[in-house]
Design a protein around this motif. Structure first.
Motif, PDB file in Angstrom:
ATOM      1  N   UNK A   1       0.838  -1.201   0.000  1.00 15.03           N
ATOM      2  CA  UNK A   1       0.000   0.000   0.000  1.00 15.03           C
ATOM      3  C   UNK A   1       0.873   1.250   0.000  1.00 15.03           C
ATOM      4  N   UNK A   2       1.929   1.230   0.814  1.00 14.44           N
ATOM      5  CA  UNK A   2       2.811   2.377   0.884  1.00 14.44           C
ATOM      6  C   UNK A   2       3.561   2.631  -0.410  1.00 14.44           C
ATOM      7  N   UNK A   3       3.899   1.543  -1.129  1.00  9.68           N
ATOM      8  CA  UNK A   3       4.598   1.716  -2.398  1.00  9.68           C
ATOM      9  C   UNK A   3       3.690   2.287  -3.476  1.00  9.68           C
TER      10      UNK A   3
ATOM     11  N   UNK B   1      11.138   9.396  -4.623  1.00  9.36           N
ATOM     12  CA  UNK B   1      11.471   9.812  -5.987  1.00  9.36           C
ATOM     13  C   UNK B   1      11.729   8.607  -6.879  1.00  9.36           C
ATOM     14  N   UNK B   2      12.458   7.625  -6.332  1.00  7.29           N
ATOM     15  CA  UNK B   2      12.748   6.429  -7.116  1.00  7.29           C
ATOM     16  C   UNK B   2      11.490   5.658  -7.469  1.00  7.29           C
ATOM     17  N   UNK B   3      10.574   5.526  -6.503  1.00 10.53           N
ATOM     18  CA  UNK B   3       9.326   4.809  -6.752  1.00 10.53           C
ATOM     19  C   UNK B   3       8.478   5.552  -7.780  1.00 10.53           C
ATOM     20  N   UNK B   4       8.403   6.877  -7.657  1.00 12.10           N
ATOM     21  CA  UNK B   4       7.565   7.665  -8.558  1.00 12.10           C
ATOM     22  C   UNK B   4       8.037   7.571 -10.000  1.00 12.10           C
ATOM     23  N   UNK B   5       9.330   7.365 -10.208  1.00 16.08           N
ATOM     24  CA  UNK B   5       9.832   7.215 -11.576  1.00 16.08           C
ATOM     25  C   UNK B   5       9.229   5.993 -12.252  1.00 16.08           C
TER      26      UNK B   5
ATOM     27  N   UNK C   1      11.707   0.610   1.881  1.00 20.09           N
ATOM     28  CA  UNK C   1      10.510   1.367   1.557  1.00 20.09           C
ATOM     29  C   UNK C   1      10.413   2.651   2.353  1.00 20.09           C
ATOM     30  N   UNK C   2       9.224   3.204   2.404  1.00 23.71           N
ATOM     31  CA  UNK C   2       8.967   4.500   3.036  1.00 23.71           C
ATOM     32  C   UNK C   2       8.020   4.312   4.220  1.00 23.71           C
ATOM     33  N   UNK C   3       8.444   4.761   5.396  1.00 20.61           N
ATOM     34  CA  UNK C   3       7.627   4.732   6.602  1.00 20.61           C
ATOM     35  C   UNK C   3       7.163   3.317   6.957  1.00 20.61           C
TER      36      UNK C   3
END
Length: 461
Positions: free
Chosen positions: A283-285, A316-320, A360-362
């Motif tokens: 979900x976070x990704x 930023x890496x994930x959004x790419x 990952x993030x958080x």
């Protein structure tokens, strides 16, 4: 004195050469993780690191060195996070004195590490077992086996079948517990890894590589699927195209075929291939641009470098990789994942709770496992079934039901004492009153002291 040493010496119950003790937890509500029944007013006696007696408190007068009155509290087996990365790339420096203690501070007494630098993770596994280091017991793979262009430092680049065999042999000789495969492993090398693992007698787990069909991974003997990878592809008539071409969640949704999905679900059920979906991480990704982690009430446990440096870089890496799929499509895919999990569960495919922390993030170590259990409930699991993914099921998966997963005589004393019933609300797993790890008791005061020190340490990193 180093931060970890200060942390350890501030907790007398966790002296480096801690002696075995006799402990009795009295008047507890003991949750049976098999049936979901509750044994009220029960006394549990622990001698050393083993549970020796479990009986109604009226029938058992403990003569223990330490007696804990647990009136009104609920006792469960220690929790497992079955997908972690303690010594992984940019967060590896925080593995020993932040990541590992955070697990225990949140009732996680065991972890399966799915990719870490080899020497540090083997050292930590052994030091924890010897009570020289504060942390959960560990089952480890060492570095992941990935493709020739892997950007992970905690990975071995595999190009040829010979590379794969050599990596399996080296890791096996070093004493890892299993082999972890990543998405980039080339097709022929994957089958060589599977064959070599079978020859030397070690299981392999992980991603279904991009070049492999889910059905092929099942036939080759892969022990787990992580993140539901392979199932999305197998649920599409374009599965063959995905082996060498581009794939996105939008493409999965657009070509989704429920009949093909049912076929792969039935095959996974027939072969009992374990699933570790890491739903909170997923979900976070997929919604990384829609979740404001600055509002996380547990943010103080994350090192400053993660919050200010690593997480923004990861975003930023994930959004790419997400720019081809708009947010509404990704939101739909997150719901689609929950539905896949619901269908797999209904078909009796076995599940493990894992978080991918701290990647990952958080995804904060320890805390994220409790949030993962809540995602299982969102996917249709009962609170008991969700609890089983972090207690009973890991014991089954590891073939150690005689040691873990239930509160019974003979089991290792990894336990969590809760202030409220998790079978009523799975979120109650966070209401921790005490933790017993390998027979050593951490009171609520000890846990609060540990949490305070971890926040202080995180603020300096």
């Amino acid at each position: 004195m180093q931060p970890l040493q200060k942390l350890l010496f501030s907790l007398p119950l966790w002296a480096l050469a801690a002696q075995a003790q006799t402990l009795a937890i009295t008047h507890a509500n003991v949750i049976d993780t098999v049936s979901g029944t509750i044994q009220s007013d029960t006394t549990v006696v622990i001698d050393g690191n083993r549970i020796t007696r479990v009986a109604h408190s009226s029938r058992l007068t403990p003569k223990a060195a330490q007696v804990i009155d647990a009136h009104g509290a609920y006792l469960i087996p220690g929790l497992w996070d079955m997908h972690t990365h303690v010594y992984f790339d940019s967060t590896a420096a925080d593995g020993t004195d932040i990541v590992l203690p955070l697990f225990l501070a949140n009732g996680i007494t065991g972890i399966r590490d799915m990719g870490s630098a080899l020497d540090p993770v083997l050292h930590a596994r052994d030091e924890i077992a010897a009570h020289h280091l504060l942390g959960p017991r560990m089952v480890v793979s060492g570095p992941m086996l990935d493709g020739p262009t892997s950007h992970y430092r905690a990975a071995i680049a595999i190009t040829t079948p010979a590379d794969g065999r050599q990596a399996v042999d080296m890791l096996h000789s070093r004493g890892v517990d299993f082999i972890k495969v990543q998405s980039g492993v080339p097709r022929e090398a994957y089958f060589a890894i599977a064959d070599e693992a079978r020859k030397v007698g070690i299981i392999y787990e992980g991603h279904v590589p991009d070049a492999i069909r889910a059905s092929e991974a099942i036939a080759a003997g892969q022990h787990t699927f992580e993140h539901l990878i392979g199932i999305f592809e197998a649920s599409s008539p374009d599965e063959t195209k995905y082996l060498t071409g581009k794939k996105t969640v939008g493409m999965f949704l657009a070509s989704y075929d429920p009949k093909l999905e049912d076929n792969i679900i039935q095959l996974l059920a027939q072969k009992q291939v374990w699933q570790c979906p890491t739903l909170f991480w997923e979900r976070g990704q997929w919604l990384v641009d829609a979740i404001d982690y600055s509002q996380d009430p547990d943010l103080a446990y994350a090192p400053r470098s993660w919050v200010e440096k690593h997480w923004p870089a990861a975003q930023k890496g994930i959004m790419k990789t997400l720019d081809v799929d708009p947010l509404p499509v990704r939101k739909e895919f997150v719901l689609h994942e929950l539905e896949i999990v619901r269908k797999l569960h209904a078909a009796h495919v076995p599940f493990l709770a894992g978080t991918d922390t701290p990647a990952g993030v958080d995804v904060i170590p320890g805390i994220s496992l409790h949030l993962e259990l809540q995602r299982f409930v969102a996917a249709g699991f009962t609170p008991l079934q969700a609890l089983q993914t972090a207690t009973l099921n890991p014991a089954k998966f590891l073939n150690r039901l005689d040691e873990f997963g239930t509160v019974q005589p003979g089991r290792i004393a990894d336990l969590v004492l809760l202030d409220a019933n998790p079978l009523v609300d799975i979120a109650n797993t966070r209401k921790i009153e005490a933790v017993v790890s390998d027979g050593r008791y951490l009171s609520q005061e000890d846990l609060m002291q540990l949490q305070t020190k971890l926040k202080q340490l995180a603020a300096t990193r």
